[in-house]
Design a protein around this motif. Structure first.
Motif, PDB file in Angstrom:
ATOM      1  N   ARG A   4     -37.181 -34.873 -51.316  1.00 29.40           N
ATOM      2  CA  ARG A   4     -36.186 -34.756 -51.598  1.00 29.40           C
ATOM      3  C   ARG A   4     -35.921 -33.211 -52.486  1.00 29.40           C
ATOM      4  O   ARG A   4     -36.310 -32.869 -53.283  1.00 29.40           O
ATOM      5  N   PRO A   5     -35.035 -32.766 -52.144  1.00 33.35           N
ATOM      6  CA  PRO A   5     -34.426 -31.112 -52.830  1.00 33.35           C
ATOM      7  C   PRO A   5     -34.324 -31.557 -53.681  1.00 33.35           C
ATOM      8  O   PRO A   5     -33.727 -32.151 -54.175  1.00 33.35           O
ATOM      9  N   LEU A   6     -34.937 -30.235 -54.534  1.00 32.59           N
ATOM     10  CA  LEU A   6     -34.919 -30.363 -55.930  1.00 32.59           C
ATOM     11  C   LEU A   6     -32.886 -30.176 -55.992  1.00 32.59           C
ATOM     12  O   LEU A   6     -32.289 -29.748 -56.177  1.00 32.59           O
ATOM     13  N   ASP A   7     -33.579 -31.332 -56.774  1.00 35.87           N
ATOM     14  CA  ASP A   7     -31.562 -31.532 -58.023  1.00 35.87           C
ATOM     15  C   ASP A   7     -32.024 -32.162 -58.794  1.00 35.87           C
ATOM     16  O   ASP A   7     -32.214 -32.967 -59.699  1.00 35.87           O
ATOM     17  N   LEU A   8     -30.464 -31.945 -59.947  1.00 33.70           N
ATOM     18  CA  LEU A   8     -30.658 -32.114 -61.178  1.00 33.70           C
ATOM     19  C   LEU A   8     -30.946 -33.447 -61.556  1.00 33.70           C
ATOM     20  O   LEU A   8     -31.237 -33.987 -62.065  1.00 33.70           O
ATOM     21  N   ALA A   9     -29.716 -34.192 -60.971  1.00 36.52           N
ATOM     22  CA  ALA A   9     -29.946 -35.721 -60.801  1.00 36.52           C
ATOM     23  C   ALA A   9     -31.006 -36.908 -60.330  1.00 36.52           C
ATOM     24  O   ALA A   9     -30.933 -37.532 -61.300  1.00 36.52           O
ATOM     25  N   ALA A  10     -32.228 -36.067 -59.770  1.00 34.82           N
ATOM     26  CA  ALA A  10     -33.139 -36.992 -59.106  1.00 34.82           C
ATOM     27  C   ALA A  10     -34.083 -35.869 -60.343  1.00 34.82           C
ATOM     28  O   ALA A  10     -35.370 -36.898 -60.137  1.00 34.82           O
ATOM     29  N   HIS A  11     -34.785 -35.262 -60.519  1.00 27.55           N
ATOM     30  CA  HIS A  11     -35.436 -34.755 -61.377  1.00 27.55           C
ATOM     31  C   HIS A  11     -34.804 -33.786 -62.307  1.00 27.55           C
ATOM     32  O   HIS A  11     -35.632 -32.980 -62.659  1.00 27.55           O
ATOM     33  N   GLY A  12     -33.953 -33.864 -63.535  1.00 26.91           N
ATOM     34  CA  GLY A  12     -33.613 -33.767 -64.365  1.00 26.91           C
ATOM     35  C   GLY A  12     -34.773 -33.504 -65.517  1.00 26.91           C
ATOM     36  O   GLY A  12     -35.150 -32.333 -66.882  1.00 26.91           O
ATOM     37  N   ASP A  13     -35.255 -34.887 -65.038  1.00 23.54           N
ATOM     38  CA  ASP A  13     -36.115 -35.449 -66.530  1.00 23.54           C
ATOM     39  C   ASP A  13     -37.548 -35.074 -65.995  1.00 23.54           C
ATOM     40  O   ASP A  13     -38.306 -35.562 -66.752  1.00 23.54           O
ATOM     41  N   LEU A  14     -37.569 -34.359 -65.109  1.00 23.00           N
ATOM     42  CA  LEU A  14     -39.787 -34.244 -64.234  1.00 23.00           C
ATOM     43  C   LEU A  14     -40.022 -32.834 -65.335  1.00 23.00           C
ATOM     44  O   LEU A  14     -39.446 -31.954 -65.677  1.00 23.00           O
ATOM     45  N   ARG A  15     -41.126 -32.762 -65.093  1.00 18.81           N
ATOM     46  CA  ARG A  15     -42.058 -31.143 -65.796  1.00 18.81           C
ATOM     47  C   ARG A  15     -43.124 -30.965 -64.366  1.00 18.81           C
ATOM     48  O   ARG A  15     -43.550 -32.679 -63.700  1.00 18.81           O
ATOM     49  N   PHE A  16     -43.435 -30.151 -64.522  1.00 16.47           N
ATOM     50  CA  PHE A  16     -44.849 -29.960 -63.978  1.00 16.47           C
ATOM     51  C   PHE A  16     -45.900 -29.826 -64.699  1.00 16.47           C
ATOM     52  O   PHE A  16     -45.817 -28.234 -65.320  1.00 16.47           O
ATOM     53  N   ASP A  17     -47.001 -30.266 -64.160  1.00 18.72           N
ATOM     54  CA  ASP A  17     -48.156 -30.129 -65.386  1.00 18.72           C
ATOM     55  C   ASP A  17     -49.809 -29.666 -63.701  1.00 18.72           C
ATOM     56  O   ASP A  17     -49.846 -29.849 -63.646  1.00 18.72           O
ATOM     57  N   LEU A 116     -38.598 -28.439 -65.177  1.00 18.42           N
ATOM     58  CA  LEU A 116     -38.210 -27.912 -63.868  1.00 18.42           C
ATOM     59  C   LEU A 116     -36.809 -27.898 -64.257  1.00 18.42           C
ATOM     60  O   LEU A 116     -35.970 -26.591 -62.902  1.00 18.42           O
ATOM     61  N   PHE A 117     -36.439 -28.157 -64.704  1.00 21.55           N
ATOM     62  CA  PHE A 117     -34.981 -27.542 -65.351  1.00 21.55           C
ATOM     63  C   PHE A 117     -34.516 -26.956 -67.064  1.00 21.55           C
ATOM     64  O   PHE A 117     -35.128 -27.576 -67.687  1.00 21.55           O
ATOM     65  N   GLU A 118     -33.904 -26.374 -66.913  1.00 27.95           N
ATOM     66  CA  GLU A 118     -33.416 -25.540 -68.280  1.00 27.95           C
ATOM     67  C   GLU A 118     -32.016 -25.885 -68.328  1.00 27.95           C
ATOM     68  O   GLU A 118     -31.594 -24.817 -66.977  1.00 27.95           O
ATOM     69  N   PRO A 124     -36.279 -20.818 -64.110  1.00 29.47           N
ATOM     70  CA  PRO A 124     -36.835 -19.317 -63.406  1.00 29.47           C
ATOM     71  C   PRO A 124     -38.021 -19.378 -62.894  1.00 29.47           C
ATOM     72  O   PRO A 124     -37.735 -18.766 -61.544  1.00 29.47           O
ATOM     73  N   TRP A 125     -39.030 -19.921 -63.488  1.00 28.53           N
ATOM     74  CA  TRP A 125     -40.644 -19.483 -62.755  1.00 28.53           C
ATOM     75  C   TRP A 125     -40.758 -20.320 -61.172  1.00 28.53           C
ATOM     76  O   TRP A 125     -41.622 -19.985 -60.949  1.00 28.53           O
ATOM     77  N   LEU A 126     -39.905 -21.216 -61.007  1.00 25.45           N
ATOM     78  CA  LEU A 126     -39.881 -21.961 -59.814  1.00 25.45           C
ATOM     79  C   LEU A 126     -38.979 -20.966 -58.803  1.00 25.45           C
ATOM     80  O   LEU A 126     -39.946 -21.238 -57.992  1.00 25.45           O
ATOM     81  N   SER A 127     -38.914 -19.671 -58.456  1.00 25.91           N
ATOM     82  CA  SER A 127     -38.873 -19.041 -57.603  1.00 25.91           C
ATOM     83  C   SER A 127     -39.646 -18.295 -57.231  1.00 25.91           C
ATOM     84  O   SER A 127     -40.077 -18.027 -56.236  1.00 25.91           O
ATOM     85  N   ASN A 128     -40.882 -18.542 -58.284  1.00 27.24           N
ATOM     86  CA  ASN A 128     -42.126 -17.584 -58.109  1.00 27.24           C
ATOM     87  C   ASN A 128     -43.213 -18.747 -56.453  1.00 27.24           C
ATOM     88  O   ASN A 128     -43.095 -18.230 -56.152  1.00 27.24           O
ATOM     89  N   ILE A 129     -42.978 -20.080 -57.189  1.00 25.99           N
ATOM     90  CA  ILE A 129     -43.296 -21.314 -56.761  1.00 25.99           C
ATOM     91  C   ILE A 129     -42.985 -21.306 -55.002  1.00 25.99           C
ATOM     92  O   ILE A 129     -43.033 -21.004 -53.892  1.00 25.99           O
ATOM     93  N   ALA A 130     -41.992 -20.602 -54.804  1.00 27.65           N
ATOM     94  CA  ALA A 130     -41.141 -20.853 -53.620  1.00 27.65           C
ATOM     95  C   ALA A 130     -41.172 -19.322 -52.266  1.00 27.65           C
ATOM     96  O   ALA A 130     -42.150 -19.673 -51.798  1.00 27.65           O
ATOM     97  N   LEU A 131     -41.977 -18.243 -53.601  1.00 28.74           N
ATOM     98  CA  LEU A 131     -42.651 -17.215 -53.088  1.00 28.74           C
ATOM     99  C   LEU A 131     -43.967 -17.768 -52.880  1.00 28.74           C
ATOM    100  O   LEU A 131     -44.377 -16.425 -52.341  1.00 28.74           O
ATOM    101  N   GLU A 132     -44.738 -18.291 -53.526  1.00 30.49           N
ATOM    102  CA  GLU A 132     -45.904 -18.654 -53.188  1.00 30.49           C
ATOM    103  C   GLU A 132     -45.811 -19.321 -52.262  1.00 30.49           C
ATOM    104  O   GLU A 132     -47.459 -19.242 -51.738  1.00 30.49           O
ATOM    105  N   LEU A 133     -45.479 -20.202 -51.551  1.00 36.13           N
ATOM    106  CA  LEU A 133     -45.237 -21.414 -50.602  1.00 36.13           C
ATOM    107  C   LEU A 133     -45.235 -20.171 -49.673  1.00 36.13           C
ATOM    108  O   LEU A 133     -45.938 -20.577 -48.337  1.00 36.13           O
ATOM    109  N   LYS A 134     -44.422 -19.198 -49.701  1.00 25.04           N
ATOM    110  CA  LYS A 134     -43.788 -18.509 -48.270  1.00 25.04           C
ATOM    111  C   LYS A 134     -45.142 -17.791 -47.534  1.00 25.04           C
ATOM    112  O   LYS A 134     -45.663 -17.431 -46.990  1.00 25.04           O
ATOM    113  N   ASN A 135     -46.164 -17.027 -48.872  1.00 23.47           N
ATOM    114  CA  ASN A 135     -47.024 -16.239 -48.671  1.00 23.47           C
ATOM    115  C   ASN A 135     -47.932 -17.256 -47.962  1.00 23.47           C
ATOM    116  O   ASN A 135     -48.997 -16.888 -47.570  1.00 23.47           O
ATOM    117  N   LEU A 136     -48.223 -18.654 -49.122  1.00 23.99           N
ATOM    118  CA  LEU A 136     -49.357 -19.222 -48.798  1.00 23.99           C
ATOM    119  C   LEU A 136     -48.689 -19.584 -47.310  1.00 23.99           C
ATOM    120  O   LEU A 136     -50.535 -19.839 -46.384  1.00 23.99           O
TER     121      LEU A 136
END
Length: 237
Positions: A4-17, A116-118, A124-136
């Motif tokens: 599902r789309p990145l969302d504060l309510a659904a993913h506010g407590d998540l971290r990416f390892d 995932l949220f500040e 801010p680092w998530l904007s790099n993920i979107a760019l990396e996905l497009k390049n991939l």
């Protein structure tokens, strides 16, 4: 799969390892620029899309169990981690404020790693993920064009990996393709020159040589799983 789309309510407590990324991926797609790097660790094959009939370049990261044999608690144990493995929990989503969707079932998301949220905003680092996905995605498309050129030359054949497991009989890995060396050798000089100028011969050689990495997968499997794989055979039909 819960995407599902990145969302504060659904993913506010998540971290990416990142250490856990790709842990459940036995096969990952590869981009054109990744061939040489991935070949240092894993077999590179081709897989046919059942719907389109087109070929993708893929890295084989597991043999029997549906997991990556390079995934360990302390992180990905290889010299190169394919981008599709590292980004496996993310999807592009133009409707999201971050341009991303999240696969909540991916093991990389949990209580450890980067938030995932500040505050109320995506980190801010998530904007790099979107760019990396497009390049991939663009690089995978270039790899598909390369695979299509091989298919047009009729030099691809089905590959079967036969594994002999101690006390458990054979297990076969199917659905993969590789190069028919006889078909490559039978190409006329004009075709060989055309492939050389299109930079298609070197990748074929690297991918063919990478099949030797099945032995590394066997060793990694035997260090973690039973029954152990005593031997294997590669059969090009």
């Amino acid at each position: 799969m819960r995407v599902r789309p990145l969302d504060l309510a659904a993913h506010g407590d998540l971290r990416f390892d990142a250490r856990k990324a790709g842990a459940l991926r036995r096969i990952v797609p590869l981009g054109m620029a990744e061939i040489v790097y991935a070949a240092a660790d894993m077999p590179i094959c081709l897989a046919k899309d059942e719907q389109t009939g087109k070929f993708d370049l893929v890295g084989l990261m597991g043999l029997v169990e549906p997991v990556s044999l390079f995934a360990f608690p302390e992180g990905f144990q290889a010299t190169y981690m394919p981008r599709a493995a590292r980004l496996s929990g993310f999807r592009l989503d133009g409707q999201s404020v971050s341009g991303l969707a999240i696969d909540r079932d991916d093991p990389a998301f949990g209580e450890s790693g980067e938030a995932l949220f500040e505050g109320q905003r995506p980190a801010p680092w998530l904007s790099n993920i979107a760019l990396e996905l497009k390049n991939l995605i663009a690089d995978i498309e270039r790899a598909r064009e390369l695979a299509a050129a091989y298919a047009d030359r009729a030099v691809l054949r089905p590959l079967r990996i036969r594994l002999e497991r101690r006390g458990a009989g054979e297990h076969e890995v199917e659905g993969l393709y590789t190069f028919d060396q006889d078909a490559l050798g039978a190409l006329d000089d004009k075709a060989v020159l055309a492939m050389h100028r299109a930079d298609q011969l070197a990748p074929a050689a690297v991918m063919s040589a990478s099949l030797a990495q099945v032995e590394r997968l066997r060793q990694l499997h035997n260090a973690r799983f039973t029954p152990v794989i005593e031997s294997f055979a590669l059969q090009v039909r």
